[in-house]
Design an enzyme around this catalytic site. Structure first.
Site, mmCIF file in Angstrom:
data_model
loop_
_atom_site.group_PDB
_atom_site.id
_atom_site.type_symbol
_atom_site.label_atom_id
_atom_site.label_comp_id
_atom_site.label_asym_id
_atom_site.label_seq_id
_atom_site.Cartn_x
_atom_site.Cartn_y
_atom_site.Cartn_z
ATOM 1 N N HIS A 1 20.761 -13.522 44.380
ATOM 2 C CA HIS A 1 21.082 -13.800 42.982
ATOM 3 C C HIS A 1 22.570 -13.532 42.766
ATOM 4 C CE1 HIS A 1 16.826 -13.323 41.069
ATOM 5 N NE2 HIS A 1 16.752 -13.859 42.283
ATOM 6 N N CYS B 1 17.559 -7.590 39.394
ATOM 7 C CA CYS B 1 18.982 -7.380 39.175
ATOM 8 C C CYS B 1 19.248 -6.209 38.235
ATOM 9 C CB CYS B 1 19.621 -8.670 38.674
ATOM 10 S SG CYS B 1 19.583 -9.983 39.927
ATOM 11 N N GLU C 1 24.064 -11.854 40.460
ATOM 12 C CA GLU C 1 24.343 -10.457 40.132
ATOM 13 C C GLU C 1 24.347 -9.579 41.374
ATOM 14 O OE1 GLU C 1 21.474 -11.943 36.830
ATOM 15 O OE2 GLU C 1 21.907 -12.397 38.930
#
Length: 145
Positions: free
Chosen positions: A46, A79, A48
């Protein structure tokens, strides 16, 4: 947030869900990331997570005190968990995520008793961030017809 949006656009061009993130410490970007789940074949890739990992390496410490993470989409539970574990100071996001957001969209992980808390602000450049996602998913649906 402008840099996070640019990273999200890059992700979209690569066929990834257009999400970008930038970690900032003392006014300097110390970590950048964009979604790479499809290209990396990695469920943890991801935006993040990538930005946080780069920030850890750039600062040379796992505690990201003083770091603000700017992200184009409200972060998911994985996250948010990473942000809590890394002791991030603040999270700023654009578009809300009612289906997966863990800062109030679907659930609010910061409402639980954790050993760390961070500031959070949503809706920053929300229209621009949401438009990226809308365009991406509209394109996917058209491609499936």
């Amino acid at each position: 947030m402008h840099e996070a949006i640019a990273l999200a656009e890059e992700a979209g061009l690569e066929g990834e869900v257009p999400v970008g993130a930038v970690a900032v410490h003392d006014g300097v970007a110390v970590g950048r990331g964009r979604n790479r789940r499809e290209t990396a074949n990695d469920p943890f890739a991801h935006a993040e997570m990538e930005a946080l990992a780069h920030a850890v390496r750039a600062l040379g410490r796992w505690r990201l005190t003083g770091v603000t993470l700017y992200v184009t989409l409200e972060p998911c539970s994985m996250c948010v968990g990473a942000m809590l574990a890394a002791r991030a100071a603040r999270v700023v996001w654009g578009a809300s995520s009612p289906k997966a957001g863990a800062l109030g969209g679907l659930l609010d992980m910061t409402a639980a008793a954790h050993n760390h808390r961070f500031e959070k602000s949503g809706g920053v450049a929300a229209e621009a961030c949401a438009e990226l996602l809308k365009r991406f998913f509209t394109g996917l649906r058209r491609g499936e017809d």
